[in-house]
Structure formats: structure tokens, C-alpha cells
Design a protein around this motif. Structure first.
Motif, short mmCIF file in Angstrom:
data_model
loop_
_atom_site.label_atom_id
_atom_site.label_comp_id
_atom_site.label_asym_id
_atom_site.label_seq_id
_atom_site.Cartn_x
_atom_site.Cartn_y
_atom_site.Cartn_z
N VAL A 37 80.18 68.77 47.93
CA VAL A 37 78.66 68.94 48.19
C VAL A 37 78.54 70.58 47.61
O VAL A 37 77.45 70.83 46.89
N GLU A 38 79.31 71.37 47.80
CA GLU A 38 79.20 72.83 47.27
C GLU A 38 79.43 72.75 45.78
O GLU A 38 78.80 73.39 45.11
N GLN A 39 80.26 71.86 45.17
CA GLN A 39 80.40 71.78 43.88
C GLN A 39 79.13 71.17 43.07
O GLN A 39 78.83 71.74 42.08
N VAL A 40 78.62 70.32 43.74
CA VAL A 40 77.24 69.78 43.29
C VAL A 40 75.97 70.68 43.28
O VAL A 40 75.29 70.80 42.54
N LYS A 41 76.09 71.30 44.25
CA LYS A 41 75.12 72.46 44.65
C LYS A 41 75.20 73.59 43.52
O LYS A 41 74.27 74.02 42.80
N LYS A 58 72.32 70.85 40.77
CA LYS A 58 71.62 69.39 41.31
C LYS A 58 70.85 69.87 42.36
O LYS A 58 71.12 70.19 43.37
N PRO A 59 69.81 68.95 42.55
CA PRO A 59 68.85 68.94 43.45
C PRO A 59 69.69 68.51 44.96
O PRO A 59 70.64 67.62 44.83
N ALA A 60 69.14 69.15 46.07
CA ALA A 60 69.83 69.04 47.14
C ALA A 60 69.82 67.69 47.49
O ALA A 60 70.68 67.07 48.30
N GLU A 61 68.77 66.71 47.45
CA GLU A 61 68.60 65.31 47.97
C GLU A 61 69.61 64.64 47.15
O GLU A 61 70.03 63.71 47.65
N LYS A 70 74.62 62.14 47.89
CA LYS A 70 75.05 60.95 47.03
C LYS A 70 76.24 60.98 46.08
O LYS A 70 77.01 60.33 45.79
N ILE A 71 75.99 62.32 45.42
CA ILE A 71 77.21 62.71 44.35
C ILE A 71 78.28 63.02 45.09
O ILE A 71 79.24 62.65 44.57
#
Length: 274
Positions: free
Chosen positions: A209-213, A217-220, A224-225
Motif C-alpha cells: 500500500v505504501e509503495q502504491v501511494k 496512485k489514487p488512494a481508492e 486493489k493494486i
């Protein structure tokens, strides 16, 4: 005068490899001071491994072996300080004698193994004798036991690593070796996703999650990612989902099904030096 306990004597014996009575006398003469006791032993001409408790036993041998009935197996790791000792034929034979004792006696814990009798003395005492004989710190530092419908053992890299695989039923030597070599090469953390500890899954998800943020990328979309990243983690890190090393077009689970639809890996142990 300090009170000298059996635990004190045993501790000095483990550190130095000197005889039990010699250790007791050294502690008595040194009023319980361990460093002075070591000096006492050395002054008396004892070839002791002086305070070797702070030495590292990164070398040694790892031996995996299956019982004659093929339903249990053990891994024993006997550590030493140098590669020179690890390659010594007598050292390897000593390790093998411990393995054979463990299998013959049905030993399941390292505590029971240390207490077991080997040629008239406990394994722990025999290990201490090796310290005095060789002049290096020697430790029985690794032990694993498994039992199942079928168990396969595998030793990799000249006693550098041992693998045990527990199957739901007996398997051929080829199948057992294929799975053991997969575990040796790919170092899975569990049999399947269901076997991965919940806290580890939570940690991987949090990292994802932290990597995606961090990627903006959008929080929503993060959850999923992140879920996809966790699934990738399972595919890379769990045995059954890993790509089979002998045929990357199929998973280990696919390979097992091609052998026997009912065949399952119930557990495994992978022990390496270091």
C-alpha cells in the motif's frame, strides 16, 4: 568461598571443552571466576578453547536423512569455526553418528538429542569432547524433525544445506528429489498461501500500500493494486504457487497433480549454514 554449581561447571565445560572434574577444580581454585578458571586450566597445560562462547560457528555440516521406513526424517547442523574443520572426514562422520542416533531413537527435539547417549556419553558431552580435540568452538546448533505419510531428504552443496519434505503419501525418489531441489533453490517461506502467518501477510500488504501511494496512485486504487502485489508475493514465495524449476510453464502444484492428483506436500524444512 563461592558456591560452585553443576550449571557453572557445565558452562565452563561447554566454553572450554575441558573435562568435568578439571572444570570443577578450576572454578573452586578461582573462587567461581570464569576468566580466572580458564587461565587456571591453561596454566595446568590444558588445551582449552578459551572462552570460545563468543566465537561464531558459521561453518560446519548440515545433514538431512530419512528413516528406513520413509515416514520420518531429521536435519542436524553441527557448527564449527572454519571450513578446514568442516571438511574433515572425522568431523563429518561424527555429525552422521548424531543423525543416525536421532533416527534410531525417534528423537524429535534438540533437547532430547543433547541428552541422548552416544557411545557411553551424552551427545552434549561428545560435542564438548570435540571442542577439546579440535580446538574450535563446536555447536549442535540446528535440528529439525518431520514425520508424514512419506518423507524425502536432500543434502545440497557438500553438506551446506539440508532439506526435508513431508508428503501425504510415499513418493518416488525422483519426485521427492524434484520437490526438495525446488525448496533448496527457491527458498519458499511456506507450502501455500494458507500457511503464511497472518502477520507476514499484513506486513506485505502494508508495504505494498505504501509503495502504491509513493507512486502517486489514487488512494481508492491502493488497496486493489496492493492486493495484486500480495498475490505476486504468494506466487514467488510459497512452494505450490512457485514456477517449477524444471519447467517454468507450470507451477509446483501443477507438477504434483501430474504425478498424483491426491498427492500433497504437508510441510517442509530447509536448513542452511550461517
Amino acid at each position: 568461598m563461592a558456591t560452585i554449581t553443576a550449571a557453572d561447571v557445565n558452562k565452563l565445560r561447554q566454553q572450554t571443552g575441558a573435562g568435568m572434574m578439571d572444570c570443577r577444580k578450576a572454578l573452586v581454585e578461582s573462587d567461581g571466576d570464569f576468566e580466572k578458571a580458564v587461565d587456571y586450566l591453561r596454566k595446568k597445560g590444558q588445551k582449552v578453547a578459551a572462552l570460545r562462547s563468543d566465537r561464531e560457528t558459521k561453518e560446519g555440516v548440515i545433514i538431512a536423512k530419512t528413516a528406513a521406513d520413509g515416514k520420518s526424517g531429521v536435519i542436524v547442523g553441527l557448527g564449527c569455526e572454519t571450513d578446514f574443520v568442516a571438511k574433515n572426514e572425522d568431523f563429518v562422520k561424527f555429525a552422521q553418528s548424531i543423525v543416525d542416533l536421532a533416527l534410531a531413537s525417534g528423537i524429535k527435539t534438540v533437547e532430547d538429542l543433547n541428552a541422548a547417549q552416544l557411545d557411553g556419553a551424552s551427545v552434549a558431552d561428545k560435542v564438548n569432547d570435540q571442542v577439546a580435540k579440535i580446538g574450535e568452538k563446536i555447536t549442535l546448533n540446528k535440528f529439525e524433525f518431520v514425520e508424514a505419510g512419506g518423507v524425502t531428504s536432500y543434502i545440497h552443496g557438500n553438506y551446506r544445506m539440508g532439506v526435508l519434505v513431508a508428503f501425504s503419501k510415499p513418493v518416488s525418489e525422483e519426485v521427492g528429489k524434484d520437490i526438495a531441489m525446488q525448496i533448496a533453490a527457491m527458498s519458499p517461506i511456506a507450502v501455500d498461501a494458507d500457511s503464511v502467518p497472518a502477520e507476514l501477510i499484513a506486513r506485505e500488504k502494508e508495504i505494498a500500500v505504501e509503495q502504491v501511494k509513493a507512486e502517486g496512485k489514487p488512494a481508492e486504487m491502493a488497496e486493489k493494486i496492493a492486493a495484486g502485489k500480495v498475490n505476486k508475493f504468494f506466487k514467488e514465495s510459497t512452494l505450490l504457487q512457485q514456477a517449477f524449476v524444471k519447467d517454468n510453464n507450470k507451477s509446483v502444484a501443477d507438477y504434483l497433480k501430474s504425478v498424483d492428483a491426491d498427492l500433497k506436500v504437508t510441510s517442509f524444512k530447509r536448513v542452511a549454514l550461517g
